[in-house]
Design an enzyme around this catalytic site. Structure first.
Site, PDB file in Angstrom:
ATOM      1  N   TYR A 294       0.817  -1.221   0.000  1.00 14.26           N
ATOM      2  CA  TYR A 294       0.000   0.000   0.000  1.00 14.26           C
ATOM      3  C   TYR A 294       0.850   1.271   0.000  1.00 14.26           C
ATOM      4  CZ  TYR A 294      -3.326  -3.572   1.504  1.00 14.26           C
ATOM      5  OH  TYR A 294      -4.070  -4.717   1.584  1.00 14.26           O
ATOM      6  N   ASP A 295       0.388   2.257  -0.755  1.00 12.11           N
ATOM      7  CA  ASP A 295       1.028   3.586  -0.776  1.00 12.11           C
ATOM      8  C   ASP A 295       0.231   4.601   0.042  1.00 12.11           C
ATOM      9  OD1 ASP A 295       2.810   2.548  -2.708  1.00 12.11           O
ATOM     10  OD2 ASP A 295       1.300   2.939  -4.262  1.00 12.11           O
ATOM     11  N   THR A 296      -1.062   4.319   0.208  1.00 12.69           N
ATOM     12  CA  THR A 296      -1.956   5.270   0.865  1.00 12.69           C
ATOM     13  C   THR A 296      -2.685   4.564   2.002  1.00 12.69           C
ATOM     14  OG1 THR A 296      -2.296   6.410  -1.238  1.00 12.69           O
ATOM     15  CG2 THR A 296      -3.916   6.835   0.508  1.00 12.69           C
TER      16      THR A 296
END
Lengths: 298, 298
Positions: free
Chosen positions: A18-20
């Site tokens: 995940y980036d967010t």
């Protein structure tokens, strides 16, 4: 089957997907007036890894600006842009989706200043809400019974100043079929200091039942809120994870939006409640607390 | 098919079928503060014909004793025994059906003095209700949060002093599964001076939604109320007629009890609403107003 984060390797594997990260606040970051263990460290760590953080709350009593002050009190520095509250979501919904005509452009508020402030931010005039004249006992001489013909919508949310006066006037507007009915969120309860207090949904249910109407609900788990967040922040939902403490709002919100999901057990849920669900309805991950991310990585 | 009373012969034939008449009050005898035309004359006529009269109201804000004073104001003389209100019905239900154990014999009231007075009449101690300390704004320091372990039931009804304080404390009691939950009635609205105001049901719905519980409802159209009336007055239901202004409470109440039914159009219903129903759900008789019985017999 939901996977518990228990080792450094599991946390690293989790974070790599995940980036967010979208966070619910109460029950995840803090509980009432106390910040939860290692939350500051975990958020700092995520920022240092370049993750984008967004704070999503169904609490409609505060505007985003007021909410940043609450974060400050806990030693957390966030910007108003990183916060997405249900009062703001309701204002955005009215402005961009409901699009009230000019002659019906005012909004009657059953709720607190957070809603009034967010409406003002998007340029919508509001009535009712925190007006102290509504604290007076209701009589059939109430000046508010002279309804404003320019009111085109009712927004209802949690209101700890709720009384018969506010309910009665709100009902008069809802009896007009052309007045739209928007709920900031429909959470039945509002956990506070270890107590379960009546939530926005239980206030709204009162006028919904009296009027025979069902509101459009803007808060989690409604995907209108997700779409508004994505529109504002522009991220890939497949590379985003919703972190929360409630299965029926936070986890459903993330799952319905196609995000990853992490349930923390510092709020109202238990391991037994996870396992009572069908596999497809379980969160992808769970942890005893958010701070485990920091602790396990040490 | 519902039959309209339009001639002397029809009224005579109607009256010959019944020895006992149950009347709803607001919308039938009076409307707000005005008595309806020829009501005094009609009730006098019925008494002169030897008919038994019983006044059945879902209004829980007044006790039977207080209600007789309301009748007096309209020039109607009735005894407390001829009145059957939902506050009294709730007290009778608690006393004779629910039968609280001695160690859980107190009742928390969300509602007005009518409930408190009827409970006192049957020897049940009540808390909450009209206590002025509950008019204060709710804080987590509220003394009422120290729950009384002897409370075994919550009675909820219409409360024009409703506020977050009363809702929050009521919820705390309802979160205890062994505390019974009784509603005086579940009318969604409360017509008053030509306005539609929130009714008992819309207040109760709020705490029902927050607690996830459904109350036992004592008022019309619940047949527990009919059985209590029959037990007290001892009449033949087949020779009794329910007179009211609402299809979904009064008429249902009479029909479900096996009584005759007469709808008067001085309240909230219309001829069109009657004809929109299946024949089996229509009232047996209807009239423009109760006073037509007197006028047509002249």
């Amino acid at each position: 089957m939901s996977q518990k984060l228990t080792t450094k390797q599991e946390v690293e594997q989790f974070l790599s997907q995940y980036d967010t990260f979208l966070f619910d606040c109460d029950g995840v970051l803090w509980l009432g007036t106390h910040i939860l263990p290692k939350v500051v460290e975990t958020l700092t760590l995520l920022r240092s890894l370049g993750k984008k953080l967004i704070f999503v709350t169904n609490n409609s009593t505060k505007s985003r600006r007021e909410y940043t002050q609450k974060f400050e009190k806990f030693g957390l520095t966030v910007t108003a842009e990183e916060i997405f509250g249900s009062a703001f979501a309701s204002a955005v919904y009215l402005k961009n989706v409901a699009k009230l005509p000019k002659e019906k452009s005012k909004v009657w508020v059953l709720g607190q200043s957070g809603i009034e402030e967010e409406l003002a931010e998007v340029g919508i005039e509001s009535l009712g809400g925190s007006n102290q004249a509504l604290d007076e006992e209701f009589t059939t001489e109430s000046p508010f019974l002279k309804l404003d013909p320019e009111v085109g919508a009712v927004i209802a949310g949690l209101d700890t100043k709720v009384n018969y006066h506010r309910l009665a006037i709100t009902l008069q507007y809802l009896l007009q079929p052309d007045v739209k009915f928007i709920a900031t969120n429909i959470d039945s309860t509002y956990p506070q200091k270890g107590m379960i207090l009546p939530g926005a949904g239980s206030i709204i249910e009162s006028v919904a039942f009296a009027s025979g109407r069902t509101p459009v609900a803007c808060g989690k788990p409604n995907q209108a809120m997700m779409e508004a967040i994505v529109a504002q922040h522009g991220f890939d939902k497949k590379r985003a994870c919703m972190v929360g403490d409630r299965l029926n709002t936070d986890m459903k919100f993330g799952r319905d939006g196609g995000l990853g999901t992490l349930l923390v057990l510092t709020g109202i849920e238990t391991v037994d409640k996870i396992h009572a669900l069908e596999a497809s309805e379980q969160p992808l991950y769970f942890a005893d607390k958010l701070g485990d991310i920091f602790e396990l990585l040490q």
